[in-house]
Design a protein around this motif. Structure first.
Motif, PDB file in Angstrom:
ATOM      1  N   LEU A  53       0.773  -1.412   0.081  1.00  0.00           N
ATOM      2  CA  LEU A  53       0.164   0.082  -0.092  1.00  0.00           C
ATOM      3  C   LEU A  53       0.950   1.181  -0.027  1.00  0.00           C
ATOM      4  O   LEU A  53       0.304   2.235   0.332  1.00  0.00           O
ATOM      5  N   THR A  54       2.140   0.976  -0.232  1.00  0.00           N
ATOM      6  CA  THR A  54       2.927   2.471  -0.445  1.00  0.00           C
ATOM      7  C   THR A  54       3.264   2.393  -1.721  1.00  0.00           C
ATOM      8  O   THR A  54       3.647   1.784  -2.562  1.00  0.00           O
ATOM      9  N   PRO A  55       3.267   3.926  -2.313  1.00  0.00           N
ATOM     10  CA  PRO A  55       3.435   4.143  -3.734  1.00  0.00           C
ATOM     11  C   PRO A  55       4.816   3.536  -4.118  1.00  0.00           C
ATOM     12  O   PRO A  55       6.002   3.890  -3.293  1.00  0.00           O
ATOM     13  N   LEU A  89      -0.295   0.607  -6.392  1.00  0.00           N
ATOM     14  CA  LEU A  89      -0.931  -0.024  -5.436  1.00  0.00           C
ATOM     15  C   LEU A  89      -1.380  -1.286  -5.508  1.00  0.00           C
ATOM     16  O   LEU A  89      -2.177  -1.395  -6.540  1.00  0.00           O
TER      17      LEU A  89
END
Lengths: 422, 422
Positions: free
Chosen positions: B332-334, B342
């Protein structure tokens, strides 16, 4: 463990496991996890249905104990930690003759099971249907030898170094030096494929100009393994370019490309596929985790690998000589009675004139590619003498003549031995 | 270590290493092995040429010592064994924006170097050119939610079990039970793809009949992830069939298919790709060897994976909760400032009503697929109550209401908690 080459209708896999749970219960968990086991009863499941597809424990043997768990995260029961060898089998009907689904079945989630503080896959045996479904190596030992024109001794090769830094013209110039040194085989480094500093197309054209000129003059065409590793369409285009230019080998990195990509390359290729195993360490470096090469190489040979890297004796990496010999012998052991799928093992890493006698004595075969870097370039009389010294060492090894004796009548070998002793 | 998302023009990788050699010399060997280092001087190499392509040591920090070597085969100097964190970087021009060649560069032969008794890749950072060259997930979180029609809470799912044994009709019957229980998401087991006992085409048709009937009646179409794992043409045909039948998801096993195959699936797919990580254990189970999930998942997201398996808190496998949360947070971290890529993390393995509060508190997001087996099927009032109890637990978690409080007004949750306590 079974010595059969192939199995009639079930897939078999051998493992070494380490567990502080009752080991027979633990291996039942393995079999359940990788087939029809469920933790709670499911509507619709029946004993017949489960029996049809269940994995079976075919063999079990406790072979020792461990003082402490090899891997973290396992259940610790306080009981002694048993090391055991186990063979599981699955009906072919669970997955059909599919290599990708084979990997999910024989490996898959097993390595994360809490029951085990160590789990390693040691070997696999497959029904003949796998040999029917996949091409296997198209060139292998015999057709590689034909293309290179080398018989009765190893193919002597080297690697373009530095790994990266050379542009196309610099690579071609070094290639000229190496083929003038009478090398049979040259390969790209696995770090060099198609970077902007050395585009594949430019490199292939520049190198093949040199090689084709040499072949016209000498009647002999050294094999250059061009590293085509990339996305699928790139690999196909690069293969086609090499073929069109008269090249005789392509190379790909197995762990970078992966299984489905290699199957596609195998189906497409009209040239031998030189399979590089870089990354192998993360699959195998811990002795109680991952893959033995004996199991792993079977999958890639079926996918079409013609040459398989196996490291070398007294190598600069951390692998033992026993492991190297077992790997090379595996590549030269038939996969199926009717379809041997032999691949040519590639010895490399710190190879010089000193290793051939032991390599030949232990492997019992000269069907291999022997690749050296410093062993050729650092010869006091230059690369041609380096290549000659390796051929002389191998001839002595094959004839059972001690190197010191052979050196008396082979100046290049003599000079190489002197240099390596100093 | 750097907190930047992306790098301007060099590839960076972070490692944890363990060595009894002078650690700064050891990391210089790493950098040399994976770029322009050579053991002997080569005709044509120059300082300028080597500098152009050399890997650089960007950061180095000794973080501890080890009492004994974690892995066999390393040099033993007798000096203390240092554990260190190191960051290397490479010019993008060495390989261009190529994922397969990235793997050879940041991993490759490093794990076999004699200098190290432990080496693990912890993270990678890439120039934006990689985001331009590869599609990344086409559906990711937002479009997966749209397809399923679930917002503001996790997608609640389950797995068809037994893993193998069911034929097509039995799978369809269980699917009917599961969608009548109001599940959002159902997936094939990774052992079930296209075996003769349960052919893919038959299964897809039988299951989609049930799902399409349900969608017509209810206006809601649960997502079924069909395991298309196989050779490339098989995967494309299976994808096309699922699309044609009105299905909304395909699944593939990353380690069985491999990188080039997944890139092809990513380029071809018009459906979300549910990426199964079975085999992950052999890449990561030893803490001083292989890949951290934080590094590894970036490669697959770029290749197009929309859903990434991350295990779950208090799972039945041997992974720690900290590791599970770090993995899910990574998905969920770019990846890039302009192209986040994501992927939706998939929690599974022993998940019940008890884990949502801690999962939400630690992850800080409900953008995930929450897959349970026994947590649904073993509910004392049946699967519909099981699915309801999971939704109730997640609602409580998101609202910050203790489960015991929520249970007072949610009968299915209350019954599930009673059953899990007994």
């Amino acid at each position: 463990m079974s010595q059969r080459l192939q199995t009639p209708d079930r897939i078999e896999a051998d493992y070494t496991v380490e567990t502080s749970v009752d080991p027979r219960q633990a291996v039942d968990v393995m079999a359940g996890e990788q087939s029809s086991g469920t933790f709670v009863a499911i509507p619709g499941e029946t004993p017949e249905l489960k029996a049809r597809s269940a994995a079976r424990v075919e063999a079990f043997e406790a072979i020792g104990t461990a003082a402490s768990p090899s891997l973290p995260g396992a259940m610790e029961t306080g009981d002694p930690i048993t090391i055991a060898r186990v063979t599981l089998s699955w009906p072919l009907a669970n997955i059909g003759a599919s290599l990708p689904n084979l990997v999910a079945t024989v490996a898959g989630n097993l390595f994360e099971l809490k029951q085990f503080s160590g789990l390693r896959i040691e070997d696999i045996r497959l029904p003949a249907a796998f040999g029917d479904a996949y091409p296997g190596p198209r060139f292998g030992v015999a057709k590689t030898r034909e293309l290179v024109g080398v018989h009765g001794r190893p193919i002597i090769g080297t690697i373009i170094k530095p790994s990266v830094g050379f542009g196309a013209e610099e690579t071609a110039q070094l290639t000229r030096t190496l083929i003038e040194a009478d090398l049979d085989f040259i390969k790209d480094d696995e770090l060099q494929s198609d970077g902007p500093s050395c585009p594949f197309e430019d490199r292939a054209q520049a190198v093949m100009r040199v090689i084709n000129n040499h072949a016209e003059r000498s009647g002999r065409k050294p094999m250059f393994a061009f590293n085509i590793t990339g996305d699928l369409d790139q690999m196909r285009r690069r293969h086609d370019l090499v073929l069109e230019l008269g090249g005789t080998c392509v190379m790909a990195s197995l762990n970078s490309v992966g299984l489905v990509g290699m199957i596609e390359v195998g189906r497409h290729s009209q040239l031998p596929i030189h399979a590089h195993r870089n990354g192998w360490g993360y699959l195998s470096r811990h002795p109680m985790l991952g893959w033995s090469y004996v199991a792993w190489q079977k999958i890639w040979r079926l996918a079409g690998a013609d040459h398989m890297h196996v490291n070398g004796l007294s190598n600069k990496f951390c692998e033992s000589d026993d492991s190297v010999i077992a790997s090379a012998a595996a590549c030269l052991t038939p996969l199926f009675a009717d379809k041997p799928c032999l691949a040519m093992p590639v010895f490399s890493s710190g190879q010089t004139v000193t290793q051939p006698p032991e390599t030949f004595a232990r492997l019992g075969s000269a069907d291999l590619i022997y690749a050296a870097g410093g062993g050729i370039m650092a010869h006091p009389d230059g690369p041609a003498a380096g290549a000659a010294s390796l051929r002389q060492s191998w001839q002595a090894a094959i004839e059972g003549v001690p190197l010191a004796t052979a050196a008396a009548s082979n100046n290049e070998l003599s000079r190489a031995l002197e240099a390596s002793a100093s």
